[in-house]
Enzyme design. Structure first.
Site, PDB file in Angstrom:
ATOM      1  N   GLY A 147      45.605  53.675  47.015  1.00 10.55           N
ATOM      2  CA  GLY A 147      45.546  52.223  46.801  1.00 10.55           C
ATOM      3  C   GLY A 147      44.414  51.790  45.886  1.00 10.55           C
ATOM      4  O   GLY A 147      44.409  50.675  45.381  1.00 10.55           O
ATOM      5  N   ARG A 148      43.494  52.680  45.638  1.00  9.80           N
ATOM      6  CA  ARG A 148      42.308  52.297  44.866  1.00  9.80           C
ATOM      7  C   ARG A 148      42.647  52.028  43.410  1.00  9.80           C
ATOM      8  O   ARG A 148      41.866  51.399  42.709  1.00  9.80           O
ATOM      9  CB  ARG A 148      41.222  53.377  44.979  1.00  9.80           C
ATOM     10  CG  ARG A 148      40.741  53.568  46.405  1.00  9.80           C
ATOM     11  CD  ARG A 148      39.418  52.880  46.671  1.00  9.80           C
ATOM     12  NE  ARG A 148      39.209  52.654  48.087  1.00  9.80           N
ATOM     13  CZ  ARG A 148      38.420  53.383  48.879  1.00  9.80           C
ATOM     14  NH1 ARG A 148      37.739  54.393  48.384  1.00  9.80           N
ATOM     15  NH2 ARG A 148      38.292  53.075  50.160  1.00  9.80           N
TER      16      ARG A 148
ATOM     17  N   GLN B 126      36.390  21.529  26.726  1.00 15.00           N
ATOM     18  CA  GLN B 126      35.719  22.823  26.762  1.00 15.00           C
ATOM     19  C   GLN B 126      35.681  23.422  28.184  1.00 15.00           C
ATOM     20  O   GLN B 126      35.780  24.633  28.363  1.00 15.00           O
ATOM     21  CB  GLN B 126      34.297  22.657  26.228  1.00 15.00           C
ATOM     22  CG  GLN B 126      33.667  23.959  25.817  1.00 15.00           C
ATOM     23  CD  GLN B 126      32.283  23.743  25.243  1.00 15.00           C
ATOM     24  OE1 GLN B 126      31.435  23.110  25.880  1.00 15.00           O
ATOM     25  NE2 GLN B 126      32.062  24.238  24.052  1.00 15.00           N
TER      26      GLN B 126
ATOM     27  N   GLU C  42      41.731  48.535  52.376  1.00 17.12           N
ATOM     28  CA  GLU C  42      41.578  49.829  51.692  1.00 17.12           C
ATOM     29  C   GLU C  42      40.199  49.965  51.048  1.00 17.12           C
ATOM     30  O   GLU C  42      40.072  50.415  49.914  1.00 17.12           O
ATOM     31  CB  GLU C  42      42.742  50.044  50.730  1.00 17.12           C
ATOM     32  CG  GLU C  42      44.037  49.996  51.529  1.00 17.12           C
ATOM     33  CD  GLU C  42      45.262  50.479  50.825  1.00 17.12           C
ATOM     34  OE1 GLU C  42      45.129  51.298  49.926  1.00 17.12           O
ATOM     35  OE2 GLU C  42      46.353  50.028  51.215  1.00 17.12           O
TER      36      GLU C  42
ATOM     37  N   THR D 154      36.434  47.642  51.566  1.00 11.00           N
ATOM     38  CA  THR D 154      35.932  46.315  51.146  1.00 11.00           C
ATOM     39  C   THR D 154      35.111  46.454  49.861  1.00 11.00           C
ATOM     40  O   THR D 154      34.736  47.559  49.457  1.00 11.00           O
ATOM     41  CB  THR D 154      35.003  45.736  52.238  1.00 11.00           C
ATOM     42  OG1 THR D 154      33.890  46.634  52.391  1.00 11.00           O
ATOM     43  CG2 THR D 154      35.714  45.567  53.572  1.00 11.00           C
TER      44      THR D 154
END
Ligand code: FAD
Length: 390
Positions: free
Chosen positions: A243-244, A280, A364, A366
């Site tokens: 999952g990383r 802006q 997965e 923090t």
């Protein structure tokens, strides 16, 4: 240095994009309507039908080895596909997949768990987190006590994705308290729901939701051990590792779609007789968002590329997860701001993304755990500043 995609990568990405445009985007209004009425976004049979349609398009088992009927795509290609999926909030994913660690199953387990999961006939969930052990996963307490040829499981898991729907759970349990998780004291078990665990839905700020799983003297035969006795924590870390780079890949797609909505709105919404995009304050939100999105893209692609090179991807993946998760939260927040009051309504998907992507900084690993990994690698000299280019 070549930053372009190969012809094959572009062709596959474009086919996925066409599939999403034709089959998934038209479902969005219905998904929003259902969620506003607290109904499931998609039911199991609808998801399956879409997955079978995708199979006809050629997409089945993106990460599954070819011998199991999958595509076994390189990580970069998978990352590009996850980004395409992120463009729609319909919770669709391609079929033909199974948890990466289920491939450690023996032949009998493959027939009973792996193959039916790939086919979509059974749903799995992966359970390591407990009420007393999340970031510190090595501190799990759910115990498995040997009793003859069986093991008896006692304890609780929490925040388990699919926990309420799963037919079986891959459960990491303590089998030898003295050894500890990192010393081979945990083992992964394949536990059918019919063996007696209970699940309870947990309300969260997101749609859908995880569940807690309760194991009260659940008896599991020894043949249901996944991998080796003592390998549980190692398998758990492998499951999380995937999952990383896929989570921030998905985040890229969400950010791209949301930012385009902000650009369109900035060009059409008028205040004081002019489109808001002439101000802006609005322009900077758009510029900062694109810059961060591109920075995240290259971190994500580098992490996936590292996987494909057979290099240790952990450092690059932690960086991609940390920055990608933060990026999508900042972009969606700005996109909501650009839309003013409309951004806050449930007529548009922006507030839904706002709730959804908050999770990306938590599950997965923090933000803080990614920072811990990154700084530890540098402080202990495991990695060099500059990665493979150093
Ligand atoms: C929707 C959802 C789905 C999930 N799905 C699954 C799943 O399928 N399977 C599964 O096993 N788990 C799953 N999880 C669990 C998830 O991985 C954990 O919630 C996560 O790892 C954090 O653990 P925790 O919640 O116990 O927080 P804690 O570990 O208690 O941390 C609380 C806070 O303290 C910080 N912190 C902790 N230690 C340190 C430290 N040493 N230094 C600095 N800060 C620190 C954390 O970063 C966090 O901000 C899911 C969670 C959610 C919310």
């Amino acid at each position: 240095m070549d930053f372009s995609l190969s012809d094959e990568e572009k062709a596959i990405r474009d086919t996925v994009r066409t599939f999403i445009r034709k089959e998934i985007l038209p479902l969005e209004q219905e998904v929003l309507r259902r969620e506003r009425n607290h109904q499931p976004s998609l039911d199991r049979s609808e998801l399956r039908e879409l997955q079978l349609k995708a199979k006809k398009f050629g997409f089945w088992g993106l990460s599954t080895p070819e011998e199991y009927g999958g595509m076994n795509l390189p990580a970069v290609m998978q990352s590009l596909i996850w980004t395409e999926l992120g463009r729609s909030f319909v919770p669709f994913r391609f079929g033909g997949e199974a948890d990466n660690i289920l491939f450690y199953a023996n032949e009998e387990q493959k027939r009973e768990f792996l193959l039916p999961t790939i086919e979509g006939d059974r749903i799995s969930c992966f359970a390591i987190t407990e009420p007393g052990a999340g970031s510190d996963a090595a501190n799990i307490k759910l115990s498995a006590r040997r009793d003859g040829d069986d093991w008896v499981l006692n304890g609780e898991k929490t925040f388990i994705t699919n926990g309420n729907d799963a037919d079986f759970a891959i459960v990491v349990a303590v089998t030898d308290k003295e050894k500890g998780a990192r010393g081979g004291g945990t083992t992964a078990f394949l536990v059918d729901r019919a063996m007696g665990w209970r699940s309870e839905f947990i309300q969260t700020m997101g749609e859908g939701g995880p569940a807690s799983l309760v194991f009260d003297n659940v008896r599991v035969p020894g043949r249901n051990i996944l991998g080796e006795i003592g390998q549980g924590f190692e398998l758990g870390m492998q499951w999380i590792g995937k999952g990383r780079y896929t989570i921030p890949s998905h985040a890229l797609g969400i950010a791209e779609r949301a930012l385009q909505m902000a650009i369109d709105y900035a060009n059409t919404r008028e205040t004081f007789g002019k489109p808001i995009g002439v101000n802006q304050a609005i322009q900077w939100m758009i510029a900062d968002s694109e810059t961060e999105l591109e920075a995240a893209r290259w971190l994500v692609l580098r992490a996936a590329w590292t996987v494909d090179q057979g290099l240790d991807p952990r450092h690059a993946s932690s960086m991609a997860k940390l920055y990608g998760a933060g990026m999508v939260n900042r972009v969606v927040d700005r996109v909501l701001q650009v839309h003013g009051g409309m951004g806050y309504t449930r007529e548009l998907p922006i507030e839904r993304w706002y709730r959804q992507v908050r999770l990306y900084r938590i599950f997965e690993g923090t933000d803080e755990m990614q920072r811990l990994i990154l700084s530890r690698d540098l402080l202990r000299g495991y990695t060099m500043i500059g990665g493979h280019l150093a």
